[in-house]
Motif scaffolding. Sequence first.
Motif, PDB file in Angstrom:
ATOM      1  N   UNK A 130      87.083  20.680 103.234  1.00 28.68           N
ATOM      2  CA  UNK A 130      88.344  20.643 103.937  1.00 28.68           C
ATOM      3  C   UNK A 130      88.848  19.209 103.894  1.00 28.68           C
ATOM      4  N   UNK A 131      90.148  18.981 104.038  1.00 31.99           N
ATOM      5  CA  UNK A 131      90.703  17.661 103.700  1.00 31.99           C
ATOM      6  C   UNK A 131      89.920  16.495 104.314  1.00 31.99           C
ATOM      7  N   UNK A 132      89.618  15.517 103.489  1.00 34.76           N
ATOM      8  CA  UNK A 132      88.921  14.321 103.961  1.00 34.76           C
ATOM      9  C   UNK A 132      89.870  13.131 104.056  1.00 34.76           C
ATOM     10  N   UNK A 133      91.158  13.321 103.737  1.00 37.28           N
ATOM     11  CA  UNK A 133      92.127  12.252 103.945  1.00 37.28           C
ATOM     12  C   UNK A 133      92.202  11.933 105.432  1.00 37.28           C
ATOM     13  N   UNK A 134      92.471  10.667 105.746  1.00 34.26           N
ATOM     14  CA  UNK A 134      92.473  10.254 107.153  1.00 34.26           C
ATOM     15  C   UNK A 134      93.491  11.047 107.955  1.00 34.26           C
ATOM     16  N   UNK A 135      93.069  11.468 109.148  1.00 32.69           N
ATOM     17  CA  UNK A 135      93.932  12.249 110.028  1.00 32.69           C
ATOM     18  C   UNK A 135      93.599  11.915 111.475  1.00 32.69           C
ATOM     19  N   UNK A 136      94.586  11.951 112.361  1.00 32.67           N
ATOM     20  CA  UNK A 136      94.356  11.491 113.735  1.00 32.67           C
ATOM     21  C   UNK A 136      93.717  12.515 114.657  1.00 32.67           C
ATOM     22  N   UNK A 137      93.839  13.814 114.326  1.00 35.13           N
ATOM     23  CA  UNK A 137      93.516  14.860 115.299  1.00 35.13           C
ATOM     24  C   UNK A 137      92.420  15.766 114.739  1.00 35.13           C
ATOM     25  N   UNK A 138      91.248  15.752 115.352  1.00 33.62           N
ATOM     26  CA  UNK A 138      90.109  16.519 114.845  1.00 33.62           C
ATOM     27  C   UNK A 138      90.403  18.007 114.664  1.00 33.62           C
ATOM     28  N   UNK A 139      91.026  18.680 115.660  1.00 41.03           N
ATOM     29  CA  UNK A 139      91.260  20.123 115.490  1.00 41.03           C
ATOM     30  C   UNK A 139      92.258  20.492 114.400  1.00 41.03           C
ATOM     31  N   UNK A 140      92.889  19.514 113.761  1.00 44.19           N
ATOM     32  CA  UNK A 140      93.744  19.844 112.612  1.00 44.19           C
ATOM     33  C   UNK A 140      92.901  20.084 111.367  1.00 44.19           C
ATOM     34  N   UNK A 141      91.590  19.774 111.440  1.00 41.71           N
ATOM     35  CA  UNK A 141      90.647  19.955 110.337  1.00 41.71           C
ATOM     36  C   UNK A 141      91.013  19.116 109.109  1.00 41.71           C
ATOM     37  N   UNK A 142      91.944  18.177 109.277  1.00 42.00           N
ATOM     38  CA  UNK A 142      92.377  17.359 108.153  1.00 42.00           C
ATOM     39  C   UNK A 142      93.649  17.837 107.493  1.00 42.00           C
ATOM     40  N   UNK A 143      94.201  18.949 107.936  1.00 43.66           N
ATOM     41  CA  UNK A 143      95.385  19.507 107.287  1.00 43.66           C
ATOM     42  C   UNK A 143      96.688  18.843 107.748  1.00 43.66           C
ATOM     43  N   UNK A 144      96.578  17.857 108.646  1.00 46.11           N
ATOM     44  CA  UNK A 144      97.745  17.051 109.021  1.00 46.11           C
ATOM     45  C   UNK A 144      97.376  15.580 108.819  1.00 46.11           C
ATOM     46  N   UNK A 145      97.334  15.146 107.545  1.00 47.90           N
ATOM     47  CA  UNK A 145      96.842  13.791 107.242  1.00 47.90           C
ATOM     48  C   UNK A 145      97.916  12.726 107.433  1.00 47.90           C
ATOM     49  N   UNK A 146      97.473  11.551 107.880  1.00 49.08           N
ATOM     50  CA  UNK A 146      98.353  10.392 107.978  1.00 49.08           C
ATOM     51  C   UNK A 146      97.985   9.323 106.959  1.00 49.08           C
ATOM     52  N   UNK A 147      96.775   9.378 106.423  1.00 47.70           N
ATOM     53  CA  UNK A 147      96.337   8.399 105.423  1.00 47.70           C
ATOM     54  C   UNK A 147      95.904   9.117 104.161  1.00 47.70           C
ATOM     55  N   UNK A 148      96.868   9.429 103.309  1.00 49.22           N
ATOM     56  CA  UNK A 148      96.598  10.306 102.172  1.00 49.22           C
ATOM     57  C   UNK A 148      95.667   9.673 101.144  1.00 49.22           C
ATOM     58  N   UNK A 149      95.549   8.352 101.148  1.00 44.65           N
ATOM     59  CA  UNK A 149      94.711   7.663 100.159  1.00 44.65           C
ATOM     60  C   UNK A 149      93.374   7.199 100.736  1.00 44.65           C
ATOM     61  N   UNK A 150      93.110   7.475 102.002  1.00 44.94           N
ATOM     62  CA  UNK A 150      91.912   6.943 102.657  1.00 44.94           C
ATOM     63  C   UNK A 150      90.952   8.064 103.045  1.00 44.94           C
ATOM     64  N   UNK A 151      89.704   8.036 102.544  1.00 36.07           N
ATOM     65  CA  UNK A 151      88.712   8.979 103.075  1.00 36.07           C
ATOM     66  C   UNK A 151      88.523   8.713 104.568  1.00 36.07           C
ATOM     67  N   UNK A 152      88.451   9.768 105.354  1.00 38.36           N
ATOM     68  CA  UNK A 152      88.394   9.575 106.791  1.00 38.36           C
ATOM     69  C   UNK A 152      87.209   8.702 107.199  1.00 38.36           C
ATOM     70  N   UNK A 153      87.473   7.819 108.161  1.00 43.22           N
ATOM     71  CA  UNK A 153      86.439   6.907 108.660  1.00 43.22           C
ATOM     72  C   UNK A 153      85.452   7.609 109.578  1.00 43.22           C
ATOM     73  N   UNK A 154      85.665   8.901 109.886  1.00 43.74           N
ATOM     74  CA  UNK A 154      84.749   9.625 110.769  1.00 43.74           C
ATOM     75  C   UNK A 154      83.316   9.604 110.247  1.00 43.74           C
ATOM     76  N   UNK A 155      83.175   9.571 108.935  1.00 47.55           N
ATOM     77  CA  UNK A 155      81.850   9.708 108.335  1.00 47.55           C
ATOM     78  C   UNK A 155      81.407   8.446 107.579  1.00 47.55           C
ATOM     79  N   UNK A 156      82.216   7.389 107.622  1.00 44.40           N
ATOM     80  CA  UNK A 156      81.817   6.163 106.940  1.00 44.40           C
ATOM     81  C   UNK A 156      82.946   5.562 106.123  1.00 44.40           C
ATOM     82  N   UNK A 157      82.568   4.715 105.176  1.00 45.72           N
ATOM     83  CA  UNK A 157      83.561   3.983 104.384  1.00 45.72           C
ATOM     84  C   UNK A 157      83.768   4.655 103.023  1.00 45.72           C
TER      85      UNK A 157
END
Length: 734
Positions: free
Chosen positions: A294-321
């Motif tokens: 499921x989308x790993x692009x950066x997103x502000x809201x956990x329950x969106x599951x990543x489907x509402x991304x704000x950082x399309x080029x950034x892997x989410x920092x939730x799990x690391x760099x």
Amino acid sequence: MAEKQPAWRADPEDIARIVSGQHDDPFAILGLHHSGGRWVSRAFIPHAERVEARSLEGKVVGRLDKVDDRGFFEGVIDIDGVQPIVHHCGNAGGEWDVADPYSFGPVLGPMDDYYIGEGSHLRLFDKLGAHFMTFEGVEGTHFAVWAPNARRVSVIGSFNEWDGRRHPMRRRAETGVWEIFLPEVAPGAQYKYEIIGKDGNRLPLKADPFAQQSELRPKTASVVADPTPFKWTDDAYMAARSSRDYRREPISIYEVHLGSWRRRPDGSFLSYEQLAEQLVPYVADLGFTHIELLPVSEHPYDPSWGYQPTGLYAPTARFGDPAGFARFIDTAHNAGLGVIMDWVPAHFPTDEHGLARFDGTALYEHADPRQGFHPDWNTAIYNFGRKEVSSFLTNNALYWLEKFHIDALRVDAVASMLYLDYSRQPGQWVPNRFGGNENIEAVAFLQRVNAETYGQQPGTFTVAEESTSWAGVTAPTYDKGLGFGFKWNMGFMNDTLRYMQRDPIHRRFHHNDMTFGLLYAFSENFTLPLSHDEVVHGKGSLLTKMPGDDWQKFANLRAYYAFMWGHPGKKLLFMGQEFAQRDEWNEAQALDWWLLDAPAHEGVRRLVSDLNTVYRELPALHARDCEPEGFEWIIASDRANSVFAWVRRAPGAEPVVVISNMTPVLREKYRLPMPASGRWTERINTDAGWYAGSNKGNQGVVMATEGNEYGYPATAEIVLPPLSTLILQHEPDI
């Protein structure tokens, strides 16, 4: 009479605009300027009381006068030409050096302007955003952002006290891109853009649309990424995939939400590295060919599951760099697993730090809410007809495929992109130029993304989540198709799940739900999805959808899985369903792994593993997944018994027969037409004791004799266990 001001002095009005952060052309005032045969240096350095200009080598080249108490300095210096200048500053608290960003030239060049302006630049991710580099002999970070309607754009961060007056950027008028090179800003620095709109108002601080790293939510700043190249070890995998025709390869996908697959004992997320250590071998052991994230692009809201991304080029920092994410993919490739990433180019959230009204205008979205607002998700819709927006998204697709070795992109919500009236009532949408409801610009964008993906990254593929009957989703772009490699078969999922949820006594009246899909099964290249959407928001898990008591629920589920694995089309199963998770998916907690201690749940896991093995090993089950010559009904109309049977074929391979009995009745001498006489091995029997079934069956072998009254080559009398599916492989004569 007042003394006349030297010609090289800055105009007081310009100084006032600089120190108040209102100047729209700071490079015309700050930095180095040649005036009357002299070189003049000007700088805005708050807190400094004295400033001395030096060369990079430390040579003093002049002293600057403080001409505004807020920190504006200027003075004549002794240099031979344009060169980087270092300002040695001091006040009562001490001394420090500041390399002057306004003494450096532009990083972007005229060819960048040309291709950006044309909308054809395919390396935007190397040009826009933040990039740490050595420029004109100095280490620092180059920032560039598209904001054509802004009056002024500044980079702000911890390196300048988040003060928008300090580093206003150079505007490249041809493209509306703003850029600046900031010496000494290193990887790890947090930053945003402070933008003054064309009306003079300061906008909410914006994250970088091209940021390759972001802060961990709830923080929203962008981060200067470490440019150190990742050391990939997947050369053999990458070389092998480039020659594959995936339509004729086994594709069995394990769909994963990284935040809830498994968690640490304290409930926190696993890191990318821990997921590489735990998730990858688990999926490989189950025999899947791909992991879909499921989308790993950066997103502000956990329950969106990543489907509402704000950082399309950034892997989410939730799990690391980003390096951790690359390591996860490298580990998957070395285990023989491809990685598919859900990608969201349809819409974006309206969080104030994101893309919405980025420069004070509807830049990435349509201004008209009938075109630019999505009523289902309260999100903004991209303006696909704008060349810069199309380029932003196309570059993003190529970025993930190139930089992170992603194998495929599953494109979310394609149907919402294709139809202008999607989820809208009459009068709430704007027809296209021909008066129709087709989004012509979105079609052109999808065709471009697919053409560039297959052209630039051989060996990758794309998958459309498209829920309508739009023609040619997987047809090539040169034939006016959208150009996707595969399309999710939502019809198969809906029809078959509706059938399986019925009590078996009623299934005879809904037989067509299981056979209808074969009328269109080869109109596209299909993937059969049992995805996260089917096990959330009150829908229950797949197990709880099944009718009957607990034994029948498990038997139904096992029979259904084998029916699907024997059916034409690639396979996708959401995490937890491989061991019959009882509760519906909850993104806030891990799966119920303790269920595997129960034989019935472990039996389903064993079945999925064996189905994947058989699917991979037998070309008849995968090599013609997308072509009609690979399928033939044997029994399609036995409504009374709710039995289905068909043969799967592939060139040069022995045929495979699949039989499903969707009632809890044991049928001991079921007469079955067969495509060949001889010995047939029972490769899968979902009622086997190994899977916690009742262990009825054919002792592993079915013998077919020549002749059949209906014209088939052979006939067999077989045992059909209750609520079961059998997969039989023909053994060649020795």
